[in-house]
Design a protein around this motif. Structure first.
Motif, PDB file in Angstrom:
ATOM      1  N   LEU A  47       0.831  -1.206   0.000  1.00 28.77           N
ATOM      2  CA  LEU A  47       0.000   0.000   0.000  1.00 28.77           C
ATOM      3  C   LEU A  47       0.868   1.259   0.000  1.00 28.77           C
ATOM      4  CD1 LEU A  47      -2.947   0.951   0.115  1.00 28.77           C
ATOM      5  CD2 LEU A  47      -2.761   0.967   2.605  1.00 28.77           C
ATOM      6  N   VAL A  48       1.906   1.282   0.836  1.00 28.98           N
ATOM      7  CA  VAL A  48       2.805   2.447   0.877  1.00 28.98           C
ATOM      8  C   VAL A  48       3.513   2.619  -0.456  1.00 28.98           C
ATOM      9  CG1 VAL A  48       4.902   3.366   1.948  1.00 28.98           C
ATOM     10  CG2 VAL A  48       3.132   2.341   3.378  1.00 28.98           C
ATOM     11  N   LEU A  49       3.991   1.500  -1.021  1.00 25.75           N
ATOM     12  CA  LEU A  49       4.675   1.571  -2.314  1.00 25.75           C
ATOM     13  C   LEU A  49       3.733   2.043  -3.413  1.00 25.75           C
ATOM     14  CD1 LEU A  49       7.219   1.005  -3.975  1.00 25.75           C
ATOM     15  CD2 LEU A  49       6.424  -1.352  -4.248  1.00 25.75           C
ATOM     16  N   THR A  50       2.470   1.593  -3.370  1.00 27.62           N
ATOM     17  CA  THR A  50       1.492   2.008  -4.369  1.00 27.62           C
ATOM     18  C   THR A  50       1.230   3.507  -4.307  1.00 27.62           C
ATOM     19  OG1 THR A  50       0.399  -0.154  -4.308  1.00 27.62           O
ATOM     20  CG2 THR A  50      -0.878   1.697  -5.158  1.00 27.62           C
ATOM     21  N   LEU A  53       4.243   5.310  -5.726  1.00 30.41           N
ATOM     22  CA  LEU A  53       4.281   5.220  -7.198  1.00 30.41           C
ATOM     23  C   LEU A  53       3.209   6.099  -7.838  1.00 30.41           C
ATOM     24  CD1 LEU A  53       4.886   1.387  -7.767  1.00 30.41           C
ATOM     25  CD2 LEU A  53       6.488   3.277  -8.169  1.00 30.41           C
ATOM     26  N   ALA A  54       2.015   6.173  -7.206  1.00 28.96           N
ATOM     27  CA  ALA A  54       0.941   7.008  -7.750  1.00 28.96           C
ATOM     28  C   ALA A  54       1.358   8.474  -7.746  1.00 28.96           C
ATOM     29  CB  ALA A  54      -0.336   6.802  -6.943  1.00 28.96           C
ATOM     30  N   ARG A  55       1.955   8.918  -6.652  1.00 28.98           N
ATOM     31  CA  ARG A  55       2.380  10.328  -6.573  1.00 28.98           C
ATOM     32  C   ARG A  55       3.517  10.621  -7.538  1.00 28.98           C
ATOM     33  NH1 ARG A  55       2.096  12.031  -0.138  1.00 28.98           N
ATOM     34  NH2 ARG A  55      -0.162  11.735   0.088  1.00 28.98           N
ATOM     35  N   ILE A  56       4.452   9.671  -7.662  1.00 30.66           N
ATOM     36  CA  ILE A  56       5.567   9.872  -8.593  1.00 30.66           C
ATOM     37  C   ILE A  56       5.048   9.930 -10.028  1.00 30.66           C
ATOM     38  CG2 ILE A  56       7.628   8.781  -9.553  1.00 30.66           C
ATOM     39  CD1 ILE A  56       8.201   7.698  -6.742  1.00 30.66           C
ATOM     40  N   SER A  57       4.126   9.024 -10.379  1.00 30.60           N
ATOM     41  CA  SER A  57       3.571   9.027 -11.736  1.00 30.60           C
ATOM     42  C   SER A  57       2.826  10.323 -12.019  1.00 30.60           C
ATOM     43  CB  SER A  57       2.648   7.823 -11.920  1.00 30.60           C
ATOM     44  OG  SER A  57       1.535   7.901 -11.042  1.00 30.60           O
ATOM     45  N   TYR A  58       2.090  10.831 -11.023  1.00 34.39           N
ATOM     46  CA  TYR A  58       1.376  12.104 -11.193  1.00 34.39           C
ATOM     47  C   TYR A  58       2.367  13.246 -11.477  1.00 34.39           C
ATOM     48  CZ  TYR A  58      -1.507  16.154 -10.025  1.00 34.39           C
ATOM     49  OH  TYR A  58      -2.166  17.358 -10.067  1.00 34.39           O
ATOM     50  N   ALA A  59       3.426  13.305 -10.669  1.00 37.36           N
ATOM     51  CA  ALA A  59       4.405  14.388 -10.835  1.00 37.36           C
ATOM     52  C   ALA A  59       5.118  14.298 -12.184  1.00 37.36           C
ATOM     53  CB  ALA A  59       5.414  14.338  -9.684  1.00 37.36           C
ATOM     54  N   LEU A  60       5.457  13.077 -12.614  1.00 35.52           N
ATOM     55  CA  LEU A  60       6.161  12.914 -13.880  1.00 35.52           C
ATOM     56  C   LEU A  60       5.283  13.313 -15.064  1.00 35.52           C
ATOM     57  CD1 LEU A  60       8.068   9.539 -13.329  1.00 35.52           C
ATOM     58  CD2 LEU A  60       9.033  11.848 -13.423  1.00 35.52           C
ATOM     59  N   VAL A  61       4.024  12.899 -15.026  1.00 41.36           N
ATOM     60  CA  VAL A  61       3.112  13.258 -16.122  1.00 41.36           C
ATOM     61  C   VAL A  61       2.926  14.761 -16.196  1.00 41.36           C
ATOM     62  CG1 VAL A  61       0.736  13.068 -16.936  1.00 41.36           C
ATOM     63  CG2 VAL A  61       1.934  11.041 -16.141  1.00 41.36           C
ATOM     64  N   VAL A  84      -5.433   4.836 -11.636  1.00 38.70           N
ATOM     65  CA  VAL A  84      -5.186   3.487 -12.152  1.00 38.70           C
ATOM     66  C   VAL A  84      -4.124   2.783 -11.312  1.00 38.70           C
ATOM     67  CG1 VAL A  84      -4.231   2.184 -14.095  1.00 38.70           C
ATOM     68  CG2 VAL A  84      -5.918   3.984 -14.497  1.00 38.70           C
ATOM     69  N   VAL A  85      -3.023   3.488 -11.013  1.00 41.72           N
ATOM     70  CA  VAL A  85      -1.961   2.906 -10.189  1.00 41.72           C
ATOM     71  C   VAL A  85      -2.489   2.537  -8.807  1.00 41.72           C
ATOM     72  CG1 VAL A  85       0.255   3.372  -9.068  1.00 41.72           C
ATOM     73  CG2 VAL A  85      -0.116   4.075 -11.431  1.00 41.72           C
ATOM     74  N   LEU A  86      -3.270   3.426  -8.204  1.00 43.38           N
ATOM     75  CA  LEU A  86      -3.842   3.134  -6.885  1.00 43.38           C
ATOM     76  C   LEU A  86      -4.777   1.925  -6.945  1.00 43.38           C
ATOM     77  CD1 LEU A  86      -4.625   6.738  -5.575  1.00 43.38           C
ATOM     78  CD2 LEU A  86      -2.900   5.162  -4.686  1.00 43.38           C
ATOM     79  N   GLY A  87      -5.623   1.875  -7.968  1.00 42.13           N
ATOM     80  CA  GLY A  87      -6.560   0.757  -8.084  1.00 42.13           C
ATOM     81  C   GLY A  87      -5.850  -0.572  -8.268  1.00 42.13           C
ATOM     82  N   VAL A  88      -4.834  -0.593  -9.152  1.00 45.56           N
ATOM     83  CA  VAL A  88      -4.094  -1.833  -9.385  1.00 45.56           C
ATOM     84  C   VAL A  88      -3.351  -2.259  -8.128  1.00 45.56           C
ATOM     85  CG1 VAL A  88      -2.178  -2.846 -10.686  1.00 45.56           C
ATOM     86  CG2 VAL A  88      -3.882  -1.445 -11.860  1.00 45.56           C
ATOM     87  N   GLY A  89      -2.710  -1.304  -7.455  1.00 46.81           N
ATOM     88  CA  GLY A  89      -1.947  -1.646  -6.259  1.00 46.81           C
ATOM     89  C   GLY A  89      -2.814  -2.167  -5.130  1.00 46.81           C
ATOM     90  N   VAL A  90      -3.921  -1.471  -4.851  1.00 44.89           N
ATOM     91  CA  VAL A  90      -4.821  -1.905  -3.784  1.00 44.89           C
ATOM     92  C   VAL A  90      -5.467  -3.242  -4.143  1.00 44.89           C
ATOM     93  CG1 VAL A  90      -6.931  -1.357  -2.521  1.00 44.89           C
ATOM     94  CG2 VAL A  90      -5.249   0.432  -2.953  1.00 44.89           C
ATOM     95  N   GLY A  91      -5.865  -3.417  -5.417  1.00 47.17           N
ATOM     96  CA  GLY A  91      -6.451  -4.687  -5.839  1.00 47.17           C
ATOM     97  C   GLY A  91      -5.478  -5.850  -5.688  1.00 47.17           C
ATOM     98  N   TYR A  92      -4.218  -5.625  -6.069  1.00 47.28           N
ATOM     99  CA  TYR A  92      -3.203  -6.668  -5.911  1.00 47.28           C
ATOM    100  C   TYR A  92      -3.008  -7.013  -4.439  1.00 47.28           C
ATOM    101  CZ  TYR A  92       1.349  -8.959  -5.817  1.00 47.28           C
ATOM    102  OH  TYR A  92       2.367  -9.848  -5.590  1.00 47.28           O
ATOM    103  N   GLY A  93      -2.955  -5.995  -3.596  1.00 47.44           N
ATOM    104  CA  GLY A  93      -2.752  -6.242  -2.173  1.00 47.44           C
ATOM    105  C   GLY A  93      -3.878  -7.037  -1.549  1.00 47.44           C
TER     106      GLY A  93
END
Length: 313
Positions: A47-50, A53-61, A84-93
């Protein structure tokens, strides 16, 4: 009779909470509420990693697309990727790490969900309103809008849009956080989508003054100003031509792009025993420049009237 010590309570409670079997001499993997403790720790790590990654992807875009497609398109794309990143990460967890039975969990949480829904009606209402605002695109990032039901009633720029609230900055620099449900239920004026703004200035004049002379002076000042339509030049002219080619503006103008309809007007608004009040009407493109343009025009008109010996009331 002595009360049980904390250690005794812990010995009694621990087998139930951590699934420890003392009778068999076997210590099972510790669990919390039926979930393996190690899986729970791993889930929190995912969850922390997700989130990171979501915040990093937002900043990069935003960094890559802000200058290429503008802040509006960049923010929408960045938000979509972040969700999308949050949904995939939480779903995987939930499905792979915790290995929860979603059907059983949904059934057990049904009553809890109903209770939460009743207690958070405002949040749900703002969430749904945020979806509606995003779908019908009544406002977008960087738009200048005015909420008619707002007592302050000042033009404000849309600086951020989320699922439950929209952030505005008004002409005084104040940050205003508006629930999205308020945007749906209130009457909105979108100056950016309208393309042009008509400005009306009351101008009192003594009856003894030569009205024709005053009107000629005002009209010359309006025609000379570089931000008053239709006699704009340079970047302002380019922006005007670009706006007139937009489909939505053509519909508003009945497919008529004749700049003559934007010519300034001077009308007699009121006549009393002492004075006549003129109404100076003209068009500008950017509402954020309205106050500055009005000040420049009035200062120039007053200077020229004084040079002619005319003093307005």
């Amino acid at each position: 009779m002595r009360s049980k010590s904390f250690t005794q309570h812990l010995i009694i409670f621990a087998p139930t909470f951590f699934n420890v079997n003392y009778l068999s001499g076997h210590v099972a993997n510790p669990t919390i509420l039926g979930i393996d403790l190690y899986d729970l720790i791993l889930f929190l790590g995912v969850l922390v990693l997700t989130i990171a990654l979501a915040r990093i992807s937002y900043a990069l875009v935003r960094r890559v697309l802000d200058l290429r497609v503008g802040k509006r398109g960049s923010k929408v794309t960045a938000n979509l990727l972040q969700y999308v990143v949050l949904g995939v990460g939480v779903g995987y967890g939930v499905l792979e790490v915790l290995k929860l039975d979603m059907a059983a969990m949904a059934a057990s949480l049904g009553l809890v969900g109903i209770a939460v829904a009743f207690s958070s009606q405002q949040i749900i209402q703002n969430f749904v309103a945020g979806l509606l605002v995003g779908i019908d695109r009544r406002i977008r990032l960087e738009d200048w809008i005015e909420i008619s039901d707002d007592p302050s009633n000042k033009p404000s720029r849309v600086v951020d849009m989320a699922l439950t609230r929209t952030v505005l900055r008004d002409t005084n620099g104040r940050i205003i956080i508006v629930p999205n449900s308020y945007l749906v239920t209130s009457r909105l004026v979108n100056y950016t989508q309208s393309g042009f703004v008509m400005v009306s200035i009351p101008f009192p004049l003594p009856l003894t003054a030569d009205r024709k002379v005053v009107e000629n002076i005002i009209m010359h000042v309006l025609e000379e100003h570089h931000k008053v339509l239709p006699n704009v030049q340079g970047e302002e002219y380019t922006a005007l031509q670009t706006a007139l080619r937009l489909t939505r503006l053509k519909r508003l103008l009945d497919n008529k792009v004749d700049l003559g309809q934007f010519h300034p007007q001077i009308l007699v608004q009121e006549i009393t025993v002492l004075r006549a009040t003129l109404s100076i009407r003209f068009w500008v493109r950017e509402v954020k420049d309205r106050d500055a343009i009005v000040s420049e025009i009035l200062n120039t008109v007053l200077d020229r009237l004084e040079s002619q010996g005319i003093r307005p009331n």
